[in-house]
Design a protein around this motif. Structure first.
Motif, PDB file in Angstrom:
ATOM      1  N   LEU A 199      19.574  -7.698  -0.763  1.00 22.56           N
ATOM      2  CA  LEU A 199      18.637  -7.734   0.274  1.00 22.56           C
ATOM      3  C   LEU A 199      18.460  -5.856   0.037  1.00 22.56           C
ATOM      4  O   LEU A 199      17.394  -5.285   0.275  1.00 22.56           O
ATOM      5  CB  LEU A 199      19.035  -7.721   1.475  1.00 22.56           C
ATOM      6  CG  LEU A 199      18.498  -7.119   2.900  1.00 22.56           C
ATOM      7  CD1 LEU A 199      17.476  -7.993   2.476  1.00 22.56           C
ATOM      8  CD2 LEU A 199      19.354  -7.632   4.061  1.00 22.56           C
ATOM      9  N   ILE A 200      19.607  -5.354  -0.218  1.00 25.70           N
ATOM     10  CA  ILE A 200      19.639  -4.097  -0.295  1.00 25.70           C
ATOM     11  C   ILE A 200      18.889  -3.414  -1.636  1.00 25.70           C
ATOM     12  O   ILE A 200      18.045  -2.440  -1.458  1.00 25.70           O
ATOM     13  CB  ILE A 200      20.939  -3.269  -0.575  1.00 25.70           C
ATOM     14  CG1 ILE A 200      22.008  -3.322   0.221  1.00 25.70           C
ATOM     15  CG2 ILE A 200      21.275  -2.136  -1.430  1.00 25.70           C
ATOM     16  CD1 ILE A 200      24.014  -2.787   0.406  1.00 25.70           C
ATOM     17  N   LEU A 201      18.872  -4.219  -2.682  1.00 25.96           N
ATOM     18  CA  LEU A 201      18.226  -3.852  -3.711  1.00 25.96           C
ATOM     19  C   LEU A 201      16.691  -4.054  -3.177  1.00 25.96           C
ATOM     20  O   LEU A 201      15.708  -3.143  -3.670  1.00 25.96           O
ATOM     21  CB  LEU A 201      18.322  -4.543  -4.993  1.00 25.96           C
ATOM     22  CG  LEU A 201      19.355  -4.628  -5.238  1.00 25.96           C
ATOM     23  CD1 LEU A 201      19.951  -6.084  -7.015  1.00 25.96           C
ATOM     24  CD2 LEU A 201      19.377  -3.822  -6.815  1.00 25.96           C
ATOM     25  N   ARG A 202      16.277  -5.086  -2.463  1.00 29.26           N
ATOM     26  CA  ARG A 202      15.059  -5.215  -1.672  1.00 29.26           C
ATOM     27  C   ARG A 202      14.562  -4.634  -0.893  1.00 29.26           C
ATOM     28  O   ARG A 202      13.223  -4.110  -0.837  1.00 29.26           O
ATOM     29  CB  ARG A 202      14.403  -7.214  -1.201  1.00 29.26           C
ATOM     30  CG  ARG A 202      14.587  -8.184  -2.744  1.00 29.26           C
ATOM     31  CD  ARG A 202      13.830  -8.876  -1.539  1.00 29.26           C
ATOM     32  NE  ARG A 202      14.060 -10.351  -2.625  1.00 29.26           N
ATOM     33  CZ  ARG A 202      13.899 -11.565  -2.551  1.00 29.26           C
ATOM     34  NH1 ARG A 202      12.938 -12.122  -1.449  1.00 29.26           N
ATOM     35  NH2 ARG A 202      14.240 -12.145  -3.774  1.00 29.26           N
ATOM     36  N   GLY A 249      11.706   0.405   0.706  1.00 29.16           N
ATOM     37  CA  GLY A 249      11.423   1.147   1.573  1.00 29.16           C
ATOM     38  C   GLY A 249      10.547   2.720   0.231  1.00 29.16           C
ATOM     39  O   GLY A 249      10.316   3.429   1.043  1.00 29.16           O
ATOM     40  N   LEU A 250      10.610   2.785  -0.695  1.00 29.09           N
ATOM     41  CA  LEU A 250       9.885   3.646  -1.906  1.00 29.09           C
ATOM     42  C   LEU A 250       8.398   3.411  -1.822  1.00 29.09           C
ATOM     43  O   LEU A 250       8.047   3.403  -2.919  1.00 29.09           O
ATOM     44  CB  LEU A 250      10.557   4.025  -2.852  1.00 29.09           C
ATOM     45  CG  LEU A 250      12.208   4.063  -3.046  1.00 29.09           C
ATOM     46  CD1 LEU A 250      12.993   4.017  -4.369  1.00 29.09           C
ATOM     47  CD2 LEU A 250      12.104   6.035  -2.523  1.00 29.09           C
ATOM     48  N   SER A 251       8.282   1.694  -1.612  1.00 28.99           N
ATOM     49  CA  SER A 251       6.490   1.502  -1.820  1.00 28.99           C
ATOM     50  C   SER A 251       5.646   1.582  -1.112  1.00 28.99           C
ATOM     51  O   SER A 251       6.108   2.740  -0.233  1.00 28.99           O
ATOM     52  CB  SER A 251       6.331  -0.191  -2.255  1.00 28.99           C
ATOM     53  OG  SER A 251       6.863  -0.617  -2.804  1.00 28.99           O
ATOM     54  N   ASP A 252       4.374   1.904  -1.568  1.00 31.75           N
ATOM     55  CA  ASP A 252       3.289   3.062  -1.006  1.00 31.75           C
ATOM     56  C   ASP A 252       2.447   1.735  -0.760  1.00 31.75           C
ATOM     57  O   ASP A 252       1.952   1.577  -1.120  1.00 31.75           O
ATOM     58  CB  ASP A 252       3.100   4.291  -1.193  1.00 31.75           C
ATOM     59  CG  ASP A 252       4.225   5.679  -0.825  1.00 31.75           C
ATOM     60  OD1 ASP A 252       4.627   5.019   0.459  1.00 31.75           O
ATOM     61  OD2 ASP A 252       4.898   6.007  -1.365  1.00 31.75           O
ATOM     62  N   GLY A 253       1.317   2.581  -0.083  1.00 28.40           N
ATOM     63  CA  GLY A 253      -0.273   1.212  -0.092  1.00 28.40           C
ATOM     64  C   GLY A 253      -0.347   0.251  -0.258  1.00 28.40           C
ATOM     65  O   GLY A 253       0.939  -0.036   1.133  1.00 28.40           O
ATOM     66  N   ALA A 254      -0.754  -0.735  -0.235  1.00 23.84           N
ATOM     67  CA  ALA A 254      -0.558  -1.723  -0.033  1.00 23.84           C
ATOM     68  C   ALA A 254       0.418  -2.913  -0.502  1.00 23.84           C
ATOM     69  O   ALA A 254       1.260  -3.726  -0.598  1.00 23.84           O
ATOM     70  CB  ALA A 254      -2.361  -3.344  -0.897  1.00 23.84           C
ATOM     71  N   GLU A 255       1.132  -1.464  -1.830  1.00 25.42           N
ATOM     72  CA  GLU A 255       1.942  -2.808  -2.602  1.00 25.42           C
ATOM     73  C   GLU A 255       3.221  -2.632  -1.546  1.00 25.42           C
ATOM     74  O   GLU A 255       4.218  -3.577  -1.458  1.00 25.42           O
ATOM     75  CB  GLU A 255       2.577  -1.808  -4.205  1.00 25.42           C
ATOM     76  CG  GLU A 255       3.836  -1.955  -4.094  1.00 25.42           C
ATOM     77  CD  GLU A 255       3.628  -1.429  -5.142  1.00 25.42           C
ATOM     78  OE1 GLU A 255       4.686  -0.039  -4.927  1.00 25.42           O
ATOM     79  OE2 GLU A 255       3.869  -1.361  -6.673  1.00 25.42           O
ATOM     80  N   LYS A 256       3.264  -1.937   0.210  1.00 29.41           N
ATOM     81  CA  LYS A 256       4.380  -1.646   0.489  1.00 29.41           C
ATOM     82  C   LYS A 256       4.423  -2.875   1.289  1.00 29.41           C
ATOM     83  O   LYS A 256       5.707  -2.791   1.559  1.00 29.41           O
ATOM     84  CB  LYS A 256       4.254  -1.069   2.042  1.00 29.41           C
ATOM     85  CG  LYS A 256       5.400  -0.421   2.174  1.00 29.41           C
ATOM     86  CD  LYS A 256       5.802   1.140   2.558  1.00 29.41           C
ATOM     87  CE  LYS A 256       6.856   0.717   3.751  1.00 29.41           C
ATOM     88  NZ  LYS A 256       8.204   2.135   2.724  1.00 29.41           N
ATOM     89  N   ARG A 257       3.358  -2.975   2.108  1.00 28.53           N
ATOM     90  CA  ARG A 257       3.568  -4.718   2.708  1.00 28.53           C
ATOM     91  C   ARG A 257       3.928  -6.132   1.556  1.00 28.53           C
ATOM     92  O   ARG A 257       4.594  -6.565   2.448  1.00 28.53           O
ATOM     93  CB  ARG A 257       2.094  -5.086   2.928  1.00 28.53           C
ATOM     94  CG  ARG A 257       2.248  -5.629   4.230  1.00 28.53           C
ATOM     95  CD  ARG A 257       0.562  -6.578   4.872  1.00 28.53           C
ATOM     96  NE  ARG A 257       0.214  -5.060   6.085  1.00 28.53           N
ATOM     97  CZ  ARG A 257       0.742  -5.108   6.878  1.00 28.53           C
ATOM     98  NH1 ARG A 257       1.397  -5.958   7.803  1.00 28.53           N
ATOM     99  NH2 ARG A 257       0.015  -3.865   7.513  1.00 28.53           N
ATOM    100  N   GLN A 258       3.176  -5.812   0.217  1.00 33.25           N
ATOM    101  CA  GLN A 258       3.560  -7.014  -0.325  1.00 33.25           C
ATOM    102  C   GLN A 258       5.532  -6.798  -0.554  1.00 33.25           C
ATOM    103  O   GLN A 258       5.420  -7.881  -0.598  1.00 33.25           O
ATOM    104  CB  GLN A 258       3.098  -7.002  -1.518  1.00 33.25           C
ATOM    105  CG  GLN A 258       3.310  -7.861  -2.441  1.00 33.25           C
ATOM    106  CD  GLN A 258       3.127  -9.488  -1.966  1.00 33.25           C
ATOM    107  OE1 GLN A 258       2.271  -9.339  -1.477  1.00 33.25           O
ATOM    108  NE2 GLN A 258       4.273 -10.990  -2.519  1.00 33.25           N
TER     109      GLN A 258
END
Length: 266
Positions: A167-170, A175-184
């Motif tokens: 969970l920590i890794l996910r 946490g560092l993702s942006d854009g549409a990638e963040k929601r995924q």
């Protein structure tokens, strides 16, 4: 009895959606365009193999710290006190779930996490000024994991368990993702916490690879700059930015997880 819980739950969901929508719909400003222009010029100087090297360095550091470094990291914060404080605060919530008692759980590890953020600033600027890039990754990662461990302990979860480390890794990846990638990426966190059905099972090593790849991508520019003595301090300033971005997201997710459990028992 569940009124305060429901109010906190609704506020959290609204905050979560604002965060995800903001990441998806962020408009490019003049400052962003200027930053891209400068970034593009620096990228031309970055060796092609540096991202691969950074990725591998983060991967090895994660494995080392999860296998042998947790005991050392635990010595840098008061884990037992956080767990005891959680038990006290959790008892108060069980007795009377008010806005105040719920917020006490959230605030438990705030002071120690702020200290960790200060450490990342000093560590990053200091090593960068010496012209060090790759070698400081285990140091930075240990501070990041310390913050994650404090957050987990503040909500009563055992970060020594492999499933908690996944969970920590996910959370780091999302946490560092942006854009549409963040929601995924956020969906994958939600899958682990049981809020949505899991589409695919991942191994621990695959989770380490995902988090390492994201960290390498985000810090590629900063670490390259940090390896240049004259402007090394600028690269070091990225460390607290990354730390804060991950920990803000982590706090939101752990609070959601905690409230979900309390709502079921209310």
């Amino acid at each position: 009895m569940g009124t305060a819980l429901e109010k906190e739950w609704r506020k959290l969901l609204q905050k979560e959606e604002r965060m995800l929508s903001s990441a998806e719909n962020k408009k490019e400003t003049k400052l962003d365009r200027k930053r891209k222009e400068i970034t593009g010029k620096i990228e031309e100087r970055i060796p092609e193999k540096l991202e691969t090297t950074l990725n591998w360095a983060f991967y090895r550091a994660f494995l080392l710290l999860f296998e042998k470094g947790t005991v050392v990291i635990e010595k840098t914060f008061k884990g037992e006190e956080l767990q005891l404080e959680f038990q006290v605060n959790n008892f108060r919530v069980d007795q009377k779930p008010t806005k105040h008692s719920i917020r006490k759980v959230e605030a438990a590890g705030r002071k120690s996490k702020l200290l960790s953020s200060a450490v990342t600033t000093v560590e990053g600027i200091g090593l960068g000024a010496l012209g060090i890039g790759i070698p400081d990754i285990p140091v930075f990662l240990s501070v990041l994991l310390r913050g994650m461990y404090e957050t987990a302990a503040s909500y009563g979860y055992d970060y020594n368990k492999r499933e908690e480390q996944i969970l920590i890794l996910r959370i780091i990846t999302a946490g560092l993702s942006d854009g549409a990638e963040k929601r995924q990426a956020d969906k994958r966190v939600e899958e682990w916490m049981g809020f949505v059905p899991a589409e695919k099972l991942y191994s621990f090593e695959e989770e380490v690879e995902e988090a390492s790849r994201k960290l390498a991508e985000v810090m590629l520019m900063a670490k390259f700059v940090q390896g240049i003595p004259l402007i090394g301090a600028a690269g070091g300033l990225s460390n607290p930015f990354v730390y804060q971005k991950v920990l803000q997201y982590a706090t939101l997710k752990y609070k959601k997880r905690y409230l979900a459990v309390k709502r079921k028992g209310a």
